[in-house]
Structure formats: C-alpha cells, structure tokens
Design a protein around this motif. Structure first.
Motif, PDB file in Angstrom:
ATOM      1  N   LEU A 198      -1.595   1.255   3.920  1.00  0.00           N
ATOM      2  CA  LEU A 198      -0.797   0.071   3.599  1.00  0.00           C
ATOM      3  C   LEU A 198       0.686   0.354   3.696  1.00  0.00           C
ATOM      4  O   LEU A 198       1.483  -0.475   4.150  1.00  0.00           O
ATOM      5  N   ALA A 199       1.115   1.545   3.251  1.00  0.00           N
ATOM      6  CA  ALA A 199       2.535   1.885   3.318  1.00  0.00           C
ATOM      7  C   ALA A 199       3.005   1.982   4.761  1.00  0.00           C
ATOM      8  O   ALA A 199       4.159   1.661   5.081  1.00  0.00           O
TER       9      ALA A 199
ATOM     10  N   SER B 245       8.328   4.608   1.201  1.00  0.00           N
ATOM     11  CA  SER B 245       6.972   4.296   0.730  1.00  0.00           C
ATOM     12  C   SER B 245       5.939   5.119   1.491  1.00  0.00           C
ATOM     13  O   SER B 245       4.956   5.616   0.917  1.00  0.00           O
TER      14      SER B 245
ATOM     15  N   ARG C 101       2.127   0.132   7.144  1.00  0.00           N
ATOM     16  CA  ARG C 101       2.321  -1.209   7.685  1.00  0.00           C
ATOM     17  C   ARG C 101       3.647  -1.826   7.238  1.00  0.00           C
ATOM     18  O   ARG C 101       4.159  -2.725   7.908  1.00  0.00           O
ATOM     19  N   THR C 102       4.212  -1.372   6.129  1.00  0.00           N
ATOM     20  CA  THR C 102       5.490  -1.911   5.634  1.00  0.00           C
ATOM     21  C   THR C 102       6.670  -1.363   6.408  1.00  0.00           C
ATOM     22  O   THR C 102       7.783  -1.878   6.278  1.00  0.00           O
ATOM     23  N   HIS C 103       6.474  -0.289   7.121  1.00  0.00           N
ATOM     24  CA  HIS C 103       7.538   0.359   7.892  1.00  0.00           C
ATOM     25  C   HIS C 103       8.668   0.836   6.990  1.00  0.00           C
ATOM     26  O   HIS C 103       9.827   0.919   7.429  1.00  0.00           O
ATOM     27  N   ASP C 104       8.318   1.105   5.706  1.00  0.00           N
ATOM     28  CA  ASP C 104       9.307   1.644   4.781  1.00  0.00           C
ATOM     29  C   ASP C 104       9.127   3.167   4.735  1.00  0.00           C
ATOM     30  O   ASP C 104       8.100   3.661   4.242  1.00  0.00           O
TER      31      ASP C 104
END
Length: 475
Positions: free
Chosen positions: A187-188, A196, A190-193
């Motif tokens: 999931l992290a 994270s 996918r945030t491209h952060d």
C-alpha cells in the motif's frame, strides 16, 4: 743381564758369519749377493730379538692367570712363551693389529661428524569426533513437535535436510505480523511517498529477521508471503552436514524454549589420538606432521598436525595421547577407526653424531673403539643420547668430530683390548712389593694361640714352575 745380551748378539753374528762361510765353500769361494743379504738380515733379526725386553711369560691358552715373571710350565703342561715389550708406548687397552688381520676381521671405520638427527616414530592411533564441530539443535521458541524426520542415531544428514515440524503459537503470531507488514509495504508503494515506503519496508525486514532468528528458513518465509497465508506447522532444517548423534524428543511431544532437540556431529574434521610410548616422547613436538594410514584405503595417506600432547600418562599402557587434527571432506574417516601412524621428527638440526653400530653396550656403560691409524685402536667410554634413523646416534661425551670409530669387527678387537687391560693388571700386581712374612717366633697376630716351640724343621720346598715336566730316572 747385559753380559747375557752381549753374548747372544755375538753368537748371532757368529752364526751369520758361519752361514756365509759355508755358502762360500759350496760355491767355490763366491757368495751370491742375495744369499749374503738374507744371511745378514737373519742375523740382524736374531740380534734385534735379543735386544727386545721380555715383559713376562705366559700360556695364551690358559690366559692371564698363567702369567709368570720367569719361564716355566703352565697348569696345562705347556711351556710358557715370552711376551716382549712393544716398540711404542701403548695406553691401557690399546690394540695394534696388522692390516692383514684387520682385513680378515672385516674391520670398517666411519667418521664422527655433525649433522641433523632425524627419527620417524611409528605407533598406532584411533579416530574420534572433534569436540568443536559438534552442533546442538536447540529451540528458541516453545511448541509441539509434529513430524520427526531424523530419528535414527548415525543417520547421515546434509545441510538443509528437514529435521522436524513444529507448531508454535509464537511463530504463528509472527507469521501474521509478517503478512500484515508485507501488505502495508504494498500500500505504501502505491502512495509514492518515499518516507512511507521506507518505514513500511523497515518494519517488514524487522519481522522477517526475527522469524529467521527463531529458526524459520528464508525460503519458507518467501513461500508464506507469496501464498498470503500463515502456516501452522513450520519445518526446521539442519544447519550443518554431519551425522545424527542423539535425539531427545518424540513425535507430538512438547518442547520448551532452550531445550536441545538433537545433536549433530560434523565429521568434516576429525581428531586422531596417537598412542606414544614414554621413550618416544623426546621426538614428539607440537606442530609436527603426523601421517596416518587406514585399512579402508591402504594406498592413501592422511596428514595432519599435532596440536595437543596429553600431560598425563596411562599407567596401564604407559602411553601418552598425542592428538592431531585431520580433514575428512568425503567422510572416509570414522570415529573409532584404527590407524597406523608415522610421526616424522627432527628435534636437532646440528649435533654430534656417530654410527649406532660403533657403540658397544657393556651392560654398565657404552664403549667405542677409536682408530688411531697404523693399525692402532683405543677403547673409549662414551655417553650417547637419542638414536635416530640411518644408524645414527647422538654423542653426548667421549668422542670428537673427525675421529674414526670402528663399525664392523669391533667385538673381536674389544675382546683383545680387555685381555690387554687384564694382562696389564696381572703384570702390575706381579711387580708390586710382597707383604712381609709373619713372625714365626711369636703368636700369630689376632690369634689367641701361645707361641710355638722352636724346633728345627725342614723348610718346605716351594713349587717351581721352571722344573722339567719329566721326572729324572733313578740310577
């Protein structure tokens, strides 16, 4: 005495002159040169023998007990023969023999010189398990054993082979945490952060390392993450290759954290315990190369180095354990196997050495015969140390470098040397002053007897050794 010697010389010269005159008469007044020279030489020999000093008379068949200061008859009825003084002054025990006799006795000599002392100690030994390579399989979590694969002692085990399966609530909870952290990482991403993603990745790796530390293999963890499903029973694999030595659990049994489940002996390296006798210990050193041969592969030699010498001696066998470490990559060497052992040693690099065959062991000491040249041999008391290979022995005292010692035929020369020493002692005893005769007028010293009455008696005639052996005929 001088008059008798002079008379003998004149008689010898007269005999020589007579011989020459006889030859001249036969040959018509002419004397051949060869005949004359032989006659003169014969006369010179007789004259020389007349000048030689007679030391004593004796019977060589009887021995030194027949030595007499004057001519006579021995106890065996043989006429005593004279022994003349040597031309050169000899030391006690010195022997002089002619080259012909030395050749007949097969006398051989060898020099004393400096060199290395080499020795090969031959003994036996037994292989045993090496203690540092014994691996204990201990649990870091508590749980129940499912299937036990390794059950028989002595079973060969490879690294990575399954040992048993285990159900542990602690491991099951850790698996669930691993799956959750893996999902968070996805999931992290996918945030491209970046922050994270890094934090989720760090948590995943932490849980994964904890499971590996508890004994779960990395392959199983990858399979769990790929299947997205935790496993109730996890398989524990062998960490090393070796042989199963002991199993302390059974199937479906409960084990606690810290309990040893089984022990695996690694035989990639084995120990060889060689039995060395105490008289061989001076040759053994730490770091020496040890060679072993076994009946299972007689044409092959296994090598190792000595790393331990037992400070204690076995009182039953009087041997000391000398231990070496040997490689066993194919597992041919097994604990308890018998081996023939050779230990090549060179404790001294440059010491004084003599041939071992030159040393005569008398029972109370050691003697060597030193060749002085011109057929002269002198016995020498020596002290020896270690005996090495190639018929070499360490010389501690008695010999010097460069001296020639007798290595063959020395026993006959030694007998002659001992006879010369014994003869010299008998001769010296014969020249010693005689003790004073006891006074016959009074009582014997130390005896409680009254003085004997002085009556004229005939003096006893002492036995003479120079009397003829045949009695005189009566008229």
């Amino acid at each position: 005495m001088k008059r008798s010697i002079a008379t003998g010389i004149l008689a010898a010269l007269a005999a020589g002159a007579g011989l020459i005159s006889g030859v001249m008469l036969v040959s018509g007044g002419k004397v051949p040169k060869e005949t004359a020279s032989r006659a003169v030489a014969s006369a010179g020999t007789v004259a020389a023998q007349g000048k030689r000093k007679i030391l004593y008379w004796w019977d060589p068949m009887v021995g030194p007990s027949s030595i007499s200061p004057k001519p006579g008859i021995s106890a065996m009825g043989m006429k005593l023969v004279p022994v003349y003084a040597s031309q050169g002054r000899q030391s006690p025990g010195e022997v002089t023999i002619s080259p012909a006799i030395a050749q007949d006795l097969a006398v051989e000599t060898s020099p004393v010189r400096f060199g290395p002392l080499v020795k090969t100690v031959r003994t036996v030994g037994y292989f045993r398990q090496a203690t540092p390579v014994s691996y204990a399989v201990s649990m870091r979590v508590s749980g129940w054993v499912g299937t036990l694969y390794a059950t028989t002692r002595g079973t060969a085990i490879r690294k990575g082979d399954p040992l048993f399966t285990l159900y542990s609530p602690q491991l099951l909870a850790a698996e669930e945490e691993l799956l959750a952290s893996a999902q968070n990482s996805t999931l992290a991403a996918r945030t491209h952060d970046p922050h994270s993603v890094a934090e989720a990745r760090r948590l995943y790796q932490s849980i994964r390392r904890r499971l590996i530390f508890l004994g779960v293999s990395a392959a199983q963890l990858d399979h769990i993450v790929a299947q997205h499903k935790a496993r109730e029973y996890l398989t524990f694999l062998s960490p090393v290759s070796g042989y199963l030595d002991r199993v302390s659990v059974r199937q479906k049994s409960f084990i606690k954290s810290g309990q040893t489940v089984m022990r695996i002996e690694q035989l990639s390296t084995v120990w060889l315990d060689a039995k060395v006798y105490d008289n061989q210990l001076p040759w053994v050193r730490l770091g020496e190369v040890i060679q072993a041969r076994i009946a299972a592969d007689p044409g092959r030699t296994f090598e190792g180095r000595i790393f331990f010498i037992d400070p204690n001696e076995d009182p039953r066998t009087h041997t000391v354990t000398v231990r070496a470490r040997l490689g066993n990559p194919v597992g041919l060497l097994r604990p308890g196997m018998y081996a023939l052992v050779n230990i090549a040693s060179t404790p001294f690099k440059d010491i004084l050495l003599a041939p071992a065959s030159a040393i005569i062991h008398t029972g109370t000491g050691e003697v060597a015969l030193v060749a002085k040249g011109k057929g002269r041999f002198v016995p020498r008391n020596v002290t020896t140390g270690l005996t090495g290979n190639n018929n070499k022995v360490q010389v501690l005292s008695g010999l010097k470098a460069g001296e020639e010692v007798v290595t063959s035929g020395q026993f006959l020369i030694d007998v002659e040397s001992n006879m010369n020493e014994l003869t010299a002692k008998f001769t010296a005893r014969g020249r010693s002053p005689k003790p004073a005769a006891p006074d016959v007028k009074g009582a014997m010293p130390g005896m409680k007897m009254p003085p004997a009455a002085h009556q004229p008696t005939k003096a006893a005639t002492p036995a003479r050794s120079d009397l003829p052996s045949q009695p005189k005929s009566r008229d």
